[in-house]
Write a protein that holds these residues in place. Structure first.
Motif, PDB file in Angstrom:
ATOM      1  N   HIS A  44      51.493 -25.678  30.705  1.00  8.91           N
ATOM      2  CA  HIS A  44      52.282 -26.932  30.334  1.00  8.91           C
ATOM      3  C   HIS A  44      52.740 -27.149  30.902  1.00  8.91           C
ATOM      4  CE1 HIS A  44      51.145 -25.737  26.163  1.00  8.91           C
ATOM      5  NE2 HIS A  44      50.683 -24.569  26.501  1.00  8.91           N
TER       6      HIS A  44
ATOM      7  N   VAL B 242      55.708 -30.887  31.186  1.00  8.02           N
ATOM      8  CA  VAL B 242      56.810 -31.937  29.589  1.00  8.02           C
ATOM      9  C   VAL B 242      57.148 -32.559  31.188  1.00  8.02           C
ATOM     10  CG1 VAL B 242      58.741 -31.427  28.680  1.00  8.02           C
ATOM     11  CG2 VAL B 242      57.353 -29.568  29.101  1.00  8.02           C
TER      12      VAL B 242
ATOM     13  N   HIS C  81      53.129 -32.740  27.635  1.00  8.46           N
ATOM     14  CA  HIS C  81      54.241 -32.940  26.631  1.00  8.46           C
ATOM     15  C   HIS C  81      54.830 -34.250  27.266  1.00  8.46           C
ATOM     16  CE1 HIS C  81      53.039 -29.613  24.584  1.00  8.46           C
ATOM     17  NE2 HIS C  81      52.933 -28.775  25.275  1.00  8.46           N
TER      18      HIS C  81
ATOM     19  N   ARG D  22      60.284 -29.469  19.816  1.00  5.87           N
ATOM     20  CA  ARG D  22      59.574 -28.510  20.416  1.00  5.87           C
ATOM     21  C   ARG D  22      59.538 -27.082  21.098  1.00  5.87           C
ATOM     22  NH1 ARG D  22      52.890 -29.714  20.673  1.00  5.87           N
ATOM     23  NH2 ARG D  22      52.366 -27.400  20.817  1.00  5.87           N
TER      24      ARG D  22
END
Ligand code: FAD
Ligand code: FES
Length: 510
Positions: free
Chosen positions: A296, A298, A329, A348
């Motif tokens: 992921h 960010v 993200h 989140r």
């Protein structure tokens, strides 16, 4: 690479018709088991090794410029007359063969063993003691160039790292992905330093520079004097200042030790969070995906790399990573890390066994500042890479230099620029007055897609796209007031090299 497996093209010892090779053309043939590039520039014919000594790029797919050939992959440049690597990132020469023309044919004969002539240096002004602070791209390239130029004085290279100079770009790419063997990583074997009289001192932390006394001081209390000093301390990763950022699973990536630490943790990790959609962050994301880890990313921006490459390339980079399973993200930042939980500003939570922070770097300027050298968002140098102290030069990520192409004083964080600046600074420390005028170049690699960038554009008013970005075959021109300041490309290597030459010529003509 087993060159003996294939013998491409003609046997060049048997000769080929001159009419088969046009002016400005290159072809690959062989001499015995070796692949040889035959190149024609006007009436001159040259024969050199067919592959670049950096990462083995195919030189025939590059560009012939006068009596040099430029590599398509990362723009190294070799002399066709001598095989010398005249521009980094290649540092080693390629082989060179003698060529004869008779009866309308050209024959490649024996391999040449003569060494290229060295640059002439002013007599009587040669320094005796050179000290280099930094064992990275610029520091290494400087030391190597001084020995290549047959400098006989002492060279002391001080590095606070515990590894000898490494191929840093690899640390976020193949090495991190597990696809590069250990032996690819050092720029040279340990023997190189002793054999070349380079006194490389690792774990040597320089804490002070005295320009008047011409002396550097180390954290262990030792002092080392110099006639000329090169400051090449590079940059260090910016660290997050959020709760939990100092936990053991949170990594930055600059050194070989950093890359190894990420690899060690990646072996146990199922999921990683990469903070920052920078080149290093995204290259790390790609390498972790290659290891089968869920990734992921960010980042606060709307599109990755938009500021440098523009929105279209930003969208492409995002979708490329998404195709490989990366989850973005964007327009979000982390607010805390607590064990396996990374909490974002949006609220989140993300689970992570491993966090890689790639939120930019800061030039290491403390030594220069403490020494009273002129500093302006980087260590200020002139066109000769000389700082405000006459015996002190600077190169690489710390240096802000007057770039003749953009007309601005710029500081960049590019491997090739650091090496080339190291080389120019080396020559100037030896008394050769050479301006640093290389066009900035960097590359980045995401999965099997390389992005090459030539020039420097902090802003532009027109972005012209040739080809098709989605088809991974494109060249983007960043223009301001009608002038091309920079070019980014995917798989358009010759056009990228041509853009570099055009920028050089435009500057020379001004
Ligand atoms: C993981 C990674 C991947 C990259 N990939 C690319 C890429 O694909 N393409 C590209 O163009 N660029 C890339 N870069 C950027 C490129 O590596 C840098 O621009 C380049 O290394 C800068 O060279 P330098 O010599 O200025 O600094 P560095 O290579 O960082 O070397 C600085 C040296 O100084 C030493 N040092 C610092 N302070 C002291 C002190 N006080 N005492 C003693 N020693 C000191 C450090 O230990 C280090 O050895 C990448 C960078 C990283 C970290
Ligand atoms: S492979 Fe030739 S410059 Fe990198």
């Amino acid at each position: 690479m087993a060159e003996a497996d294939a013998k491409p093209g003609p046997d060049l010892t048997r000769g080929i018709l001159l009419t088969e090779i046009a002016d400005g053309a290159m072809l690959v043939g062989h001499v015995g088991e070796e692949q040889v590039l035959l190149a024609r520039s006007g009436d001159d014919m040259f024969a050199v090794g067919a592959h670049c000594s950096h990462y083995h790029g195919p030189l025939a797919e590059g560009l012939l410029v006068g009596d040099t050939v430029r590599c398509p992959w990362h723009h190294a440049c070799f002399s066709l007359r001598t095989g010398e690597a005249v521009r980094a990132p290649a540092l080693s020469p390629i082989d060179c063969w003698s060529v004869e023309q008779r009866g309308g044919k050209v024959f490649v004969t024996q391999k040449r063993t003569d060494t290229p002539a060295r640059r002439s240096r002013p007599a009587g002004r040669e320094p005796e003691k050179i000290v280099i602070v930094g064992g990275g791209a610029a520091g290494f390239a400087a030391a190597e160039m001084m020995r290549r130029e047959e400098f006989k004085g002492s060279i002391v290279m001080l590095s606070n790292d515990d590894a000898s100079p490494v191929d840093r770009p690899n640390l976020s790419k193949d090495y991190l992905a597990g696809n590069a063997p250990e032996e690819w990583i050092p720029l040279r074997s340990d023997d190189f330093y002793a054999e070349n009289g380079i006194d490389l001192r690792l774990r040597a932390i320089v804490v002070g520079v005295d320009p008047r006394a011409r002396q550097v001081s180390l954290s262990d209390g030792a002092n080392i004097s110099f006639d000329r000093l090169l400051l090449a301390t590079g940059a260090e990763p910016v660290r997050l200042s959020i709760p939990g950022a100092d936990q053991a699973q949170v990594h930055t990536l600059r050194s070989l030790a950093d890359s190894r630490a990420i690899i060690a943790r990646a072996k146990q990790a199922r999921r990683a969070v990469v903070i920052g959609a920078s080149f290093i962050g995204l290259e790390a994301a790609a390498s972790l995906r290659a290891r089968g880890i869920e990734v992921h990313v960010v980042a606060p921006e709307k599109r990755p790399m938009e500021r440098i490459l523009g929105p279209q390339m930003g969208d492409f980079v995002r979708s490329l990573h998404e195709e490989h399973g990366v989850v973005f993200h964007l327009e979000d930042t982390p607010s805390a890390i607590d064990g396996r939980r990374v909490t974002l500003k949006s609220g989140r939570p993300l689970e992570a066994d491993l966090v890689v922070v790639g939120v930019g770097v800061r030039p290491r300027l403390e030594l220069a500042e403490k020494a009273g050298l002129a500093v302006d968002r980087g260590l200020t140098v002139d066109a000769f890479l000389q700082t405000s102290a006459p015996d002190i030069f600077a190169a690489g990520d710390i240096a802000r230099w007057p770039d003749p192409h953009s007309g601005q004083a710029i500081r960049v964080e590019h491997w090739v620029v650091a090496e080339r600046q190291g080389q120019t600074a080396a020559l100037n420390m030896l008394g050769v007055r050479e301006k640093f005028d290389a066009v900035p170049f960097f590359w980045s690699q995401h999965y099997d897609i390389p992005i090459n960038y030539v020039g420097h554009a902090e802003k532009w008013d027109d972005l012209a796209i040739e080809g098709d970005i989605a088809a991974k075959d494109c060249l983007l021109r960043y223009k301001l007031g009608g002038r091309t300041l920079a070019v980014a490309s995917i798989f358009r290597d010759v056009a990228s090299l041509q853009a570099e030459v055009a920028m050089e010529r435009a500057t020379a003509a001004r």
